[in-house]
Scaffold this motif. Sequence first.
Motif, PDB file in Angstrom:
ATOM      1  N   PHE A  42       9.877  94.723 -45.803  1.00  0.00           N
ATOM      2  CA  PHE A  42      10.773  95.705 -45.204  1.00  0.00           C
ATOM      3  C   PHE A  42      10.624  95.729 -43.684  1.00  0.00           C
ATOM      4  O   PHE A  42      11.623  95.701 -42.942  1.00  0.00           O
ATOM      5  CB  PHE A  42      10.464  97.082 -45.793  1.00  0.00           C
ATOM      6  N   LEU A  43       9.397  95.737 -43.192  1.00  0.00           N
ATOM      7  CA  LEU A  43       9.160  95.772 -41.754  1.00  0.00           C
ATOM      8  C   LEU A  43       9.603  94.460 -41.097  1.00  0.00           C
ATOM      9  O   LEU A  43      10.128  94.466 -39.976  1.00  0.00           O
ATOM     10  CB  LEU A  43       7.689  96.056 -41.463  1.00  0.00           C
ATOM     11  N   GLU A  44       9.406  93.346 -41.789  1.00  0.00           N
ATOM     12  CA  GLU A  44       9.886  92.058 -41.265  1.00  0.00           C
ATOM     13  C   GLU A  44      11.409  92.062 -41.180  1.00  0.00           C
ATOM     14  O   GLU A  44      11.988  91.536 -40.219  1.00  0.00           O
ATOM     15  CB  GLU A  44       9.409  90.919 -42.164  1.00  0.00           C
ATOM     16  N   TRP A  45      12.055  92.653 -42.167  1.00  0.00           N
ATOM     17  CA  TRP A  45      13.515  92.733 -42.165  1.00  0.00           C
ATOM     18  C   TRP A  45      14.017  93.579 -40.996  1.00  0.00           C
ATOM     19  O   TRP A  45      14.971  93.206 -40.314  1.00  0.00           O
ATOM     20  CB  TRP A  45      14.007  93.315 -43.491  1.00  0.00           C
ATOM     21  N   LEU A  46      13.375  94.704 -40.744  1.00  0.00           N
ATOM     22  CA  LEU A  46      13.795  95.540 -39.619  1.00  0.00           C
ATOM     23  C   LEU A  46      13.673  94.796 -38.296  1.00  0.00           C
ATOM     24  O   LEU A  46      14.461  95.019 -37.374  1.00  0.00           O
ATOM     25  CB  LEU A  46      12.953  96.816 -39.576  1.00  0.00           C
ATOM     26  N   GLN A  47      12.692  93.904 -38.215  1.00  0.00           N
ATOM     27  CA  GLN A  47      12.452  93.159 -36.976  1.00  0.00           C
ATOM     28  C   GLN A  47      13.393  91.967 -36.824  1.00  0.00           C
ATOM     29  O   GLN A  47      13.817  91.633 -35.720  1.00  0.00           O
ATOM     30  CB  GLN A  47      11.001  92.641 -36.970  1.00  0.00           C
ATOM     31  N   SER A  91      16.493  91.191 -38.753  1.00  0.00           N
ATOM     32  CA  SER A  91      17.471  91.521 -39.789  1.00  0.00           C
ATOM     33  C   SER A  91      18.574  90.490 -39.955  1.00  0.00           C
ATOM     34  O   SER A  91      19.099  90.302 -41.051  1.00  0.00           O
ATOM     35  CB  SER A  91      18.092  92.887 -39.496  1.00  0.00           C
ATOM     36  N   GLU A  92      18.962  89.797 -38.888  1.00  0.00           N
ATOM     37  CA  GLU A  92      20.069  88.850 -39.001  1.00  0.00           C
ATOM     38  C   GLU A  92      19.649  87.578 -39.732  1.00  0.00           C
ATOM     39  O   GLU A  92      20.473  86.890 -40.328  1.00  0.00           O
ATOM     40  CB  GLU A  92      20.625  88.518 -37.620  1.00  0.00           C
ATOM     41  N   GLU A  93      18.360  87.260 -39.677  1.00  0.00           N
ATOM     42  CA  GLU A  93      17.865  86.051 -40.330  1.00  0.00           C
ATOM     43  C   GLU A  93      17.332  86.344 -41.729  1.00  0.00           C
ATOM     44  O   GLU A  93      17.319  85.480 -42.590  1.00  0.00           O
ATOM     45  CB  GLU A  93      16.748  85.418 -39.493  1.00  0.00           C
ATOM     46  N   TYR A  94      16.896  87.564 -41.940  1.00  0.00           N
ATOM     47  CA  TYR A  94      16.164  87.894 -43.166  1.00  0.00           C
ATOM     48  C   TYR A  94      16.967  88.929 -43.946  1.00  0.00           C
ATOM     49  O   TYR A  94      16.835  90.121 -43.726  1.00  0.00           O
ATOM     50  CB  TYR A  94      14.788  88.444 -42.768  1.00  0.00           C
ATOM     51  N   THR A  95      17.827  88.482 -44.829  1.00  0.00           N
ATOM     52  CA  THR A  95      18.790  89.371 -45.479  1.00  0.00           C
ATOM     53  C   THR A  95      18.444  89.696 -46.925  1.00  0.00           C
ATOM     54  O   THR A  95      19.277  90.211 -47.667  1.00  0.00           O
ATOM     55  CB  THR A  95      20.193  88.760 -45.425  1.00  0.00           C
ATOM     56  N   VAL A  96      17.232  89.406 -47.365  1.00  0.00           N
ATOM     57  CA  VAL A  96      16.862  89.674 -48.756  1.00  0.00           C
ATOM     58  C   VAL A  96      16.980  91.156 -49.091  1.00  0.00           C
ATOM     59  O   VAL A  96      17.257  91.531 -50.224  1.00  0.00           O
ATOM     60  CB  VAL A  96      15.438  89.159 -49.059  1.00  0.00           C
ATOM     61  N   MET A  97      16.797  92.029 -48.090  1.00  0.00           N
ATOM     62  CA  MET A  97      16.920  93.460 -48.359  1.00  0.00           C
ATOM     63  C   MET A  97      18.339  93.812 -48.795  1.00  0.00           C
ATOM     64  O   MET A  97      18.547  94.615 -49.697  1.00  0.00           O
ATOM     65  CB  MET A  97      16.546  94.276 -47.118  1.00  0.00           C
ATOM     66  N   VAL A  98      19.328  93.194 -48.158  1.00  0.00           N
ATOM     67  CA  VAL A  98      20.717  93.453 -48.529  1.00  0.00           C
ATOM     68  C   VAL A  98      21.031  92.817 -49.883  1.00  0.00           C
ATOM     69  O   VAL A  98      21.716  93.391 -50.725  1.00  0.00           O
ATOM     70  CB  VAL A  98      21.672  92.921 -47.445  1.00  0.00           C
ATOM     71  N   ASP A  99      20.505  91.616 -50.111  1.00  0.00           N
ATOM     72  CA  ASP A  99      20.811  90.882 -51.343  1.00  0.00           C
ATOM     73  C   ASP A  99      20.110  91.467 -52.564  1.00  0.00           C
ATOM     74  O   ASP A  99      20.697  91.563 -53.631  1.00  0.00           O
ATOM     75  CB  ASP A  99      20.396  89.414 -51.194  1.00  0.00           C
ATOM     76  N   SER A 124      23.521  93.207 -42.554  1.00  0.00           N
ATOM     77  CA  SER A 124      22.062  93.370 -42.570  1.00  0.00           C
ATOM     78  C   SER A 124      21.565  93.955 -41.257  1.00  0.00           C
ATOM     79  O   SER A 124      20.771  94.902 -41.237  1.00  0.00           O
ATOM     80  CB  SER A 124      21.405  92.007 -42.832  1.00  0.00           C
ATOM     81  N   HIS A 125      22.036  93.392 -40.157  1.00  0.00           N
ATOM     82  CA  HIS A 125      21.627  93.878 -38.833  1.00  0.00           C
ATOM     83  C   HIS A 125      22.075  95.323 -38.617  1.00  0.00           C
ATOM     84  O   HIS A 125      21.323  96.146 -38.076  1.00  0.00           O
ATOM     85  CB  HIS A 125      22.215  92.984 -37.741  1.00  0.00           C
ATOM     86  N   PHE A 126      23.280  95.649 -39.053  1.00  0.00           N
ATOM     87  CA  PHE A 126      23.811  97.002 -38.906  1.00  0.00           C
ATOM     88  C   PHE A 126      22.916  98.014 -39.625  1.00  0.00           C
ATOM     89  O   PHE A 126      22.545  99.050 -39.060  1.00  0.00           O
ATOM     90  CB  PHE A 126      25.231  97.044 -39.475  1.00  0.00           C
ATOM     91  N   PHE A 127      22.565  97.728 -40.878  1.00  0.00           N
ATOM     92  CA  PHE A 127      21.725  98.646 -41.642  1.00  0.00           C
ATOM     93  C   PHE A 127      20.336  98.794 -41.017  1.00  0.00           C
ATOM     94  O   PHE A 127      19.797  99.897 -40.925  1.00  0.00           O
ATOM     95  CB  PHE A 127      21.594  98.170 -43.084  1.00  0.00           C
ATOM     96  N   ALA A 128      19.750  97.686 -40.610  1.00  0.00           N
ATOM     97  CA  ALA A 128      18.418  97.739 -40.000  1.00  0.00           C
ATOM     98  C   ALA A 128      18.429  98.595 -38.740  1.00  0.00           C
ATOM     99  O   ALA A 128      17.515  99.391 -38.495  1.00  0.00           O
ATOM    100  CB  ALA A 128      17.930  96.324 -39.682  1.00  0.00           C
ATOM    101  N   GLN A 129      19.475  98.438 -37.943  1.00  0.00           N
ATOM    102  CA  GLN A 129      19.596  99.219 -36.706  1.00  0.00           C
ATOM    103  C   GLN A 129      19.753 100.704 -37.016  1.00  0.00           C
ATOM    104  O   GLN A 129      19.102 101.556 -36.390  1.00  0.00           O
ATOM    105  CB  GLN A 129      20.786  98.708 -35.901  1.00  0.00           C
ATOM    106  N   LYS A 130      20.604 101.029 -37.984  1.00  0.00           N
ATOM    107  CA  LYS A 130      20.846 102.426 -38.336  1.00  0.00           C
ATOM    108  C   LYS A 130      19.596 103.089 -38.903  1.00  0.00           C
ATOM    109  O   LYS A 130      19.280 104.250 -38.586  1.00  0.00           O
ATOM    110  CB  LYS A 130      21.993 102.520 -39.350  1.00  0.00           C
TER     111      LYS A 130
END
Length: 260
Positions: A74-79, A81-89, A121-127
């Motif tokens: 989760f923390l890697e995704w927040l950092q 987010s555009e490359e690491y989209t497993v959270m969205v998937d 993914s980037h949008f959600f991480a930013q929000k």
Amino acid sequence: MTKLYAISDIHGELACMEEALILVDWQEKNCLFLLGDYINRGNQGCQVLYRIKELEELYPSQVTILIGNHEQMFLEWLQNSEEYTVMVDSYFETIRSFFSDVEFDEMKEHLLSLGAVEKISHFFAQKITEKHSELIKWLRTKENNWYIETETNIYVHAGIFEDEELWKVATTKDEFVWKYPAETGKFYKNIIAGHIGTTEIAKNQTFLGQVFFDGKSHFYIDGETNKSRIVPVLVYDTETEMFTSYLYDDGCWREYIVKK
């Protein structure tokens, strides 16, 4: 008498966690160790994190929080987010838990305009980072919390490199949170871990929602909460050196001995 409580692998199941916390005796010297994987799979990951943060604030000298592989992801995704989209998937329910129904409805139109999953993914991480900045800062303070060592026990999310003299320096960060398969056998201290479901380790479905002890030095406490609806609680009494846990029977919890 001091009791050390351990729970792990809550996986976004807030009600199950609250049920387990009923079993914790918050007398001054007692401690609660949380061994990671608080989010993903269940749909209240955000709420679980806030509850754990609250516990630490209420009992700062009694609560210790470790990182699990799901928090690490989760923390890697927040950092990134555009490359690491497993959270969205794979873990969209966790993302969803960080927003109210009204907030999410307001975002829908904008999400449709983004198109590419990387942008979403980037949008959600930013929000999430903007809305829950204090929570994310707090979670980042746990990034290097790999294990807890007591006089007789080692508490860890997944496992360690089991060498009596070298384990602290030889265990990699990934091994602390990702070790697989589960190790069993004799070690100089008891090892308490989550990460892998107890039914898999025991090769026995009756261990769903229960602690597994290998008869030597290893205790595993991932009861597969999303299936069992139970967060197993392992208790160590420092005076008697006895391990106990609980079974849910006829609407109430019954304590039983895991190891004398």
